[in-house]
Design a protein around this motif. Structure first.
Motif, PDB file in Angstrom:
ATOM      1  N   HIS A  86      30.915  -4.603  25.767  1.00  0.00           N
ATOM      2  CA  HIS A  86      30.287  -3.315  26.042  1.00  0.00           C
ATOM      3  C   HIS A  86      30.528  -2.738  27.243  1.00  0.00           C
ATOM      4  N   PRO A  87      31.259  -1.913  27.177  1.00  0.00           N
ATOM      5  CA  PRO A  87      31.630  -0.988  28.281  1.00  0.00           C
ATOM      6  C   PRO A  87      30.918   0.092  28.495  1.00  0.00           C
ATOM      7  N   ILE A  88      30.395   0.215  29.803  1.00  0.00           N
ATOM      8  CA  ILE A  88      29.548   1.524  29.847  1.00  0.00           C
ATOM      9  C   ILE A  88      30.381   2.522  30.815  1.00  0.00           C
ATOM     10  N   ILE A  89      30.667   3.653  30.051  1.00  0.00           N
ATOM     11  CA  ILE A  89      31.672   4.539  30.128  1.00  0.00           C
ATOM     12  C   ILE A  89      31.180   5.747  31.229  1.00  0.00           C
ATOM     13  N   ASN A  90      31.772   6.583  32.102  1.00  0.00           N
ATOM     14  CA  ASN A  90      31.449   7.413  32.679  1.00  0.00           C
ATOM     15  C   ASN A  90      32.668   8.352  32.874  1.00  0.00           C
ATOM     16  N   LEU A 128      26.972   7.060  30.358  1.00  0.00           N
ATOM     17  CA  LEU A 128      26.038   7.543  31.512  1.00  0.00           C
ATOM     18  C   LEU A 128      26.302   9.214  31.465  1.00  0.00           C
ATOM     19  N   ALA A 129      25.029   9.610  31.489  1.00  0.00           N
ATOM     20  CA  ALA A 129      25.005  11.067  31.378  1.00  0.00           C
ATOM     21  C   ALA A 129      25.173  11.827  32.864  1.00  0.00           C
ATOM     22  N   ALA A 130      25.720  12.902  32.869  1.00  0.00           N
ATOM     23  CA  ALA A 130      26.075  13.461  34.138  1.00  0.00           C
ATOM     24  C   ALA A 130      24.972  14.013  34.568  1.00  0.00           C
ATOM     25  N   GLY A 154      22.048   5.680  30.815  1.00  0.00           N
ATOM     26  CA  GLY A 154      21.779   5.931  32.272  1.00  0.00           C
ATOM     27  C   GLY A 154      22.119   7.394  32.762  1.00  0.00           C
ATOM     28  N   LEU A 155      21.824   7.537  33.886  1.00  0.00           N
ATOM     29  CA  LEU A 155      22.283   8.806  34.515  1.00  0.00           C
ATOM     30  C   LEU A 155      23.077   8.446  35.735  1.00  0.00           C
ATOM     31  N   TYR A 156      24.450   9.475  35.565  1.00  0.00           N
ATOM     32  CA  TYR A 156      25.235   9.117  36.788  1.00  0.00           C
ATOM     33  C   TYR A 156      25.239  10.029  37.656  1.00  0.00           C
ATOM     34  N   VAL A 157      24.717   9.751  38.837  1.00  0.00           N
ATOM     35  CA  VAL A 157      24.532  10.574  40.198  1.00  0.00           C
ATOM     36  C   VAL A 157      25.588  10.068  41.206  1.00  0.00           C
ATOM     37  N   GLY A 158      26.582  10.900  41.580  1.00  0.00           N
ATOM     38  CA  GLY A 158      27.514  10.710  42.707  1.00  0.00           C
ATOM     39  C   GLY A 158      26.789  10.884  43.922  1.00  0.00           C
ATOM     40  N   SER A 159      26.994   9.874  44.981  1.00  0.00           N
ATOM     41  CA  SER A 159      26.045   9.473  46.105  1.00  0.00           C
ATOM     42  C   SER A 159      26.993  10.243  47.017  1.00  0.00           C
ATOM     43  N   SER A 160      27.777  11.149  46.865  1.00  0.00           N
ATOM     44  CA  SER A 160      28.607  12.150  47.735  1.00  0.00           C
ATOM     45  C   SER A 160      28.315  13.353  47.815  1.00  0.00           C
TER      46      SER A 160
END
Length: 358
Positions: A86-90, A128-130, A154-160
């Motif tokens: 089960h890969p979780i892709i972004n 993961l949704a952007a 899940g929700l993808y949030v860049g920490s940059s």
């Protein structure tokens, strides 16, 4: 599910990989954007995506698969070769670095349209949704929309690049929408965009060796501290917090350091009803990659023991040039831990963190 190739220690185990990257060329994401934003990407004579000037190439020492990992068949091949169930892709750029808020929000919607169209609608992948953070209420609307998709986990949030840091109450609409939709926040570190968080330090370094050693960790340290200090776990008690691509060796220091300061300066963090360590152990999760390489393998075992397998999740970070070899973590799990603890890291803990229905 792709048929396993049975060529690794993971072959006989059900595995969730929490950080798998797809490459999305700029001209491809532009097809999912409205005007004038699409043309601003495809017709611009200058790069529209801000970036650093660091040379990350390895001079042929490591093959760069990243630019070729672009479609569903690449994921299937990855599953077969690496024994990943089960890969979780972004698929995204860290959107916080964009100085134009409207462009960032349009990119968020475009990446999510592409994710659904190319990877989710016709396949059983998890994704993961952007999330772009520049306009939190607008981002919350997008979260409500993506929350209707069962395979978005899940929700993808860049920490940059985000300003202010990600615990600031400004972002509460995002976290409220995430909690309402049962979607964990996945903060993702990034070396290329290090300059947007720590520009003076970045300018002082002479080699990418230096940047790559600290970039992800500094971003995630800042994010974790901000989230805890601003009381986000207390305000959103049902929300899970995931940290990707910074490893976990830094986490014990940060929880113990924050514990100490919490006891000295509790008046500054009035929302906190528990110690930072208690919040972290309750609802924070950390992917192992990049794992780190101690000279003494027992040091890694001690670190894993301190963290506990209830908070550690397996990730490869494939196909980045610096992804972790499959047995890099598993050799420690098999040698020093029980099969039950090994199963937690490879499967149970990510299922809990992302609330997966597998």
């Amino acid at each position: 599910m792709a048929q396993k190739a049975t060529n690794s220690t993971l072959a006989e185990t059900t595995v969730v990989d929490t950080d798998v990257h797809m490459t999305v060329p700029e001209e491809e994401v532009a097809q999912y954007m409205d005007e004038p934003y699409a043309s601003s990407i495809t017709d611009s004579p200058h790069p529209i995506f801000p970036s650093s000037s660091w040379d990350q190439r390895m001079g042929g020492k490591i093959k760069d698969n990243f630019s070729e990992f672009t479609d569903a068949e690449d994921i299937f091949q990855f599953q077969r070769e690496f024994d990943i169930d089960h890969p979780i892709i972004n698929t995204f750029e860290p959107l916080g670095k964009f100085s134009q808020p409207d462009l960032a929000m349009e990119l968020m919607r475009a990446y999510n349209r592409l994710l659904l169209d190319k990877y989710i609608d016709d396949h059983d992948f998890l994704g993961l949704a952007a999330v772009a953070t520049q306009k939190p209420h607008e981002a919350a609307e997008e979260i409500d929309k993506m929350g209707q998709e069962n395979q978005v986990v899940g929700l993808y949030v860049g920490s940059s690049g985000e300003h202010p840091p990600l615990g600031d109450p400004k972002y509460d609409p995002i976290y409220q929408a995430a909690e309402d939709n049962g979607l964990p926040i996945a903060f993702h570190g990034n070396a290329e965009e290090f300059m947007f968080d720590f520009p003076m330090q970045n300018r002082g370094f002479n080699k990418f060796f230096e940047v790559h050693s600290v970039a992800h960790t500094w971003q995630q340290m800042m994010t974790l501290t901000s989230i805890i200090a601003e009381g986000a776990p207390e305000k959103f008690p049902d929300l899970n917090w995931v940290f990707l691509e910074a490893g976990y060796g830094w986490v014990p220091y940060m929880m113990h350091r924050m514990n100490k300061i919490y006891h000295m300066r509790r008046s500054e963090v009035p929302l906190l009803q528990q110690t930072p360590e208690e919040y972290i152990r309750d609802s924070f999760y950390f992917a192992n990659q990049p794992l780190g390489e101690p000279n003494d393998s027992e040091d890694m075992a001690k670190m894993l023991e301190i963290m506990g397998t209830d908070n550690i999740m397996f990730a490869t970070d494939y196909p980045h040039w610096d992804f972790d070899a499959l047995d890099e973590l598993d050799k420690y799990l098999q040698h020093y831990f029980t099969e039950e603890d090994r199963r937690k890291v490879l499967y149970d803990t990510p299922v809990e963190a992302f609330q997966l229905d597998l």
